[in-house]
Design a protein around this motif. Structure first.
Motif, mmCIF file in Angstrom:
data_model
loop_
_atom_site.group_PDB
_atom_site.id
_atom_site.type_symbol
_atom_site.label_atom_id
_atom_site.label_comp_id
_atom_site.label_asym_id
_atom_site.label_seq_id
_atom_site.Cartn_x
_atom_site.Cartn_y
_atom_site.Cartn_z
ATOM 1 N N LYS A 140 34.067 38.728 28.204
ATOM 2 C CA LYS A 140 33.998 39.311 29.194
ATOM 3 C C LYS A 140 34.298 38.732 30.285
ATOM 4 N N GLU A 141 35.130 38.292 30.549
ATOM 5 C CA GLU A 141 35.763 36.841 32.047
ATOM 6 C C GLU A 141 36.044 37.848 33.015
ATOM 7 N N ARG A 142 35.575 37.044 34.702
ATOM 8 C CA ARG A 142 36.482 37.357 35.671
ATOM 9 C C ARG A 142 36.019 35.633 36.636
ATOM 10 N N GLU A 143 36.272 35.971 37.829
ATOM 11 C CA GLU A 143 36.322 34.254 38.443
ATOM 12 C C GLU A 143 35.391 34.728 40.028
ATOM 13 N N ASP A 144 34.506 33.494 40.259
ATOM 14 C CA ASP A 144 34.076 34.202 41.242
ATOM 15 C C ASP A 144 34.894 33.209 41.999
ATOM 16 N N VAL A 145 35.832 33.025 42.874
ATOM 17 C CA VAL A 145 37.204 32.344 43.599
ATOM 18 C C VAL A 145 37.249 33.138 44.947
ATOM 19 N N PRO A 146 36.558 33.181 45.713
ATOM 20 C CA PRO A 146 36.926 34.338 46.935
ATOM 21 C C PRO A 146 38.585 34.133 47.378
ATOM 22 N N ALA A 147 39.152 34.692 47.784
ATOM 23 C CA ALA A 147 40.481 34.586 48.492
ATOM 24 C C ALA A 147 40.697 33.854 49.645
ATOM 25 N N ASP A 148 41.461 32.860 49.723
ATOM 26 C CA ASP A 148 41.148 32.050 50.653
ATOM 27 C C ASP A 148 42.188 32.762 52.178
ATOM 28 N N PRO A 149 42.152 33.178 53.031
ATOM 29 C CA PRO A 149 43.139 34.086 54.343
ATOM 30 C C PRO A 149 44.293 33.001 53.682
ATOM 31 N N SER A 195 43.357 36.833 40.458
ATOM 32 C CA SER A 195 43.037 36.195 41.606
ATOM 33 C C SER A 195 44.168 36.100 42.242
ATOM 34 N N ILE A 196 44.216 36.228 43.531
ATOM 35 C CA ILE A 196 45.266 36.075 44.282
ATOM 36 C C ILE A 196 44.976 34.801 44.732
ATOM 37 N N SER A 197 45.715 33.989 45.658
ATOM 38 C CA SER A 197 45.589 32.748 46.593
ATOM 39 C C SER A 197 46.488 32.314 47.274
ATOM 40 N N ALA A 198 46.145 31.524 48.873
ATOM 41 C CA ALA A 198 47.312 31.780 49.701
ATOM 42 C C ALA A 198 48.252 30.908 49.542
ATOM 43 N N ASP A 199 47.836 30.266 48.354
ATOM 44 C CA ASP A 199 49.085 28.380 48.269
ATOM 45 C C ASP A 199 49.992 29.925 47.411
#
Length: 410
Positions: A140-149, A195-199
């Motif tokens: 059970k995997e998840r990430e706790d990194v918010p998407a940056d604007p 996840s998504i990232s502005a990069d």
């Protein structure tokens, strides 16, 4: 000598009867002419030919010594009847052909309707089967990194869309504020993070590995990059492209409701795992205008146990995650593209497994999994912008793709 025979004096000759003048009955000529015309002009003059021919023959019989032309009249009568029979057959054949054509058109319309209904049913069956299946995740995997604007220069903003498990992060193009409805493409990023990232939004520095899909935005299309369950700070866990299908469908439903988006011109695209997910989504909805899948796998399980949270050896787990098993439900123009140095065997397996009028497969010579992205995205973006009719009309062929790959870098 008969008593009634007059006696002739010497030097006299018997008086012969004076022949009456004979002429061809004009109606016989009229009959022949009109009957010939009847052969050339839909048979209508033939009626006159038949009538005048019969009248002429009757007149000739009554005046045998003065009128001739019975043969002409008879020929006119015969030709007249022949003309009527000929044109009756012609018109009958034309009527039969017209009836067959109408019947064929009706059958084609019914077939098209049935085909559409079949596709809708298949997509609904896919959705029901996916919802009914209860996956057992090994991890059970998840990430706790918010998407940056995102940076303002990208023309994107960070939003939340209502997913089946709760609110999900997404990047979406800002409203052009021109009062128009614009076409848009949902882009599914590759990898396994969800996840998504502005990069990933700015145009990549390496033209042979540009995974930003910025070519679509640069061409003028609006875009949505959705994050999925277990990614960023979204609810749920990563499911290895099972529940993620419903996340993308929810993103599609949200995008259709935006006032500046044309709901009839929403496209879907993705690369690698994003391309695999795009095919799974395409087999579960009838609301997409077209689909672009770069380098997909024929089955999610093919990525291997190291990167997937479910048991890849369990067939029950693999089936609902296998694009190769849902190709027959895809009802939007779909372009599957891969370089021959990339994941080409998956493309070939899907092409061998199912023939569809909606799906086209393109192998790009001398290119790998990443080199196809920037040049072909630029080509596809232009094609999507030109697709403005009431129904999809996207023309892509090998020659166009070859030219795009060989074009110098801008």
């Amino acid at each position: 000598m008969s008593p009634s025979t007059p006696r002739l004096l010497p030097g006299q000759h018997p008086r012969l009867p004076v022949p009456q003048p004979r002429s061809t009955d004009r109606l016989a000529i009229v009959s022949l002419v009109f009957s010939i015309l009847g052969l050339l002009a839909f048979g209508i003059p033939a009626l006159i030919g038949i009538i005048t021919g019969h009248i002429s023959r009757s007149r000739i019989r009554k005046q045998p010594g003065r009128l001739v032309g019975s043969g002409l009249a008879l020929t006119g009568v015969i030709l007249g009847y022949a003309a009527l029979v000929f044109w009756a057959l012609v018109l009958g054949c034309l009527a039969l052909i017209s009836t067959i054509q109408r019947a064929s058109e009706n059958i084609a319309k019914q077939s098209a309707t049935l085909r559409h209904e079949d596709l809708v049913q298949k997509t609904q069956e896919n959705a029901r089967a996916r919802h009914a299946f209860k996956t057992r995740l090994l991890r059970k995997e998840r990430e706790d990194v918010p998407a940056d604007p995102p940076a303002p220069a990208t023309g994107m903003k960070l939003v939340s869309y209502p997913g089946p498990l709760g609110d999900m992060a997404a990047y979406v193009s800002t409203d052009p504020a021109d009062g128009k409805k614009h076409p848009a493409i949902i882009w599914l990023i590759g990898g396994f993070s969800n996840s998504i990232s502005a990069d990933v939004l700015p145009k990549g520095d390496d033209p042979e590995n540009d995974q930003s899909a910025s070519a679509f935005r640069e061409a003028g299309l609006l875009m949505l990059y959705p994050s999925l369950r277990g990614g960023n700070q979204n609810p749920g866990f990563k499911e290895g492209l099972l529940g993620e299908v419903d996340d993308v469908l929810a993103a599609l439903a949200w995008l259709k409701q935006q006032p500046y988006i044309d709901p009839a011109r929403i496209y879907l695209g993705g690369h690698s795992t994003g391309g695999t997910l795009a095919l799974l989504v395409a087999g579960s909805t009838t609301d997409l205008r077209a689909v672009i899948s770069f380098g997909p796998a024929h089955s999610t399980a093919a990525y291997g146990q190291d990167v997937l949270p479910f048991d890849v050896e369990n067939e029950a787990e693999a089936i609902p995650r296998a694009p190769i098993l849902c190709l027959d439900a895809i009802n939007a123009p779909t372009f599957v593209i891969e370089g021959v140095k990339g994941n080409i065997e998956s493309l070939r397996r899907m092409r061998r497994s199912h023939s569809s009028r909606f799906i086209q497969y393109f192998e790009i010579p001398a290119a790998d999994h990443f080199q196809v992205l920037r040049p072909l995205s630029e080509l596809l973006a232009k094609s999507l912008l030109q697709d403005t009719g009431p129904t999809p009309n996207i023309v892509i062929n090998h020659a166009m793709l070859k030219a795009a790959m060989e074009a110098p870098e801008k």
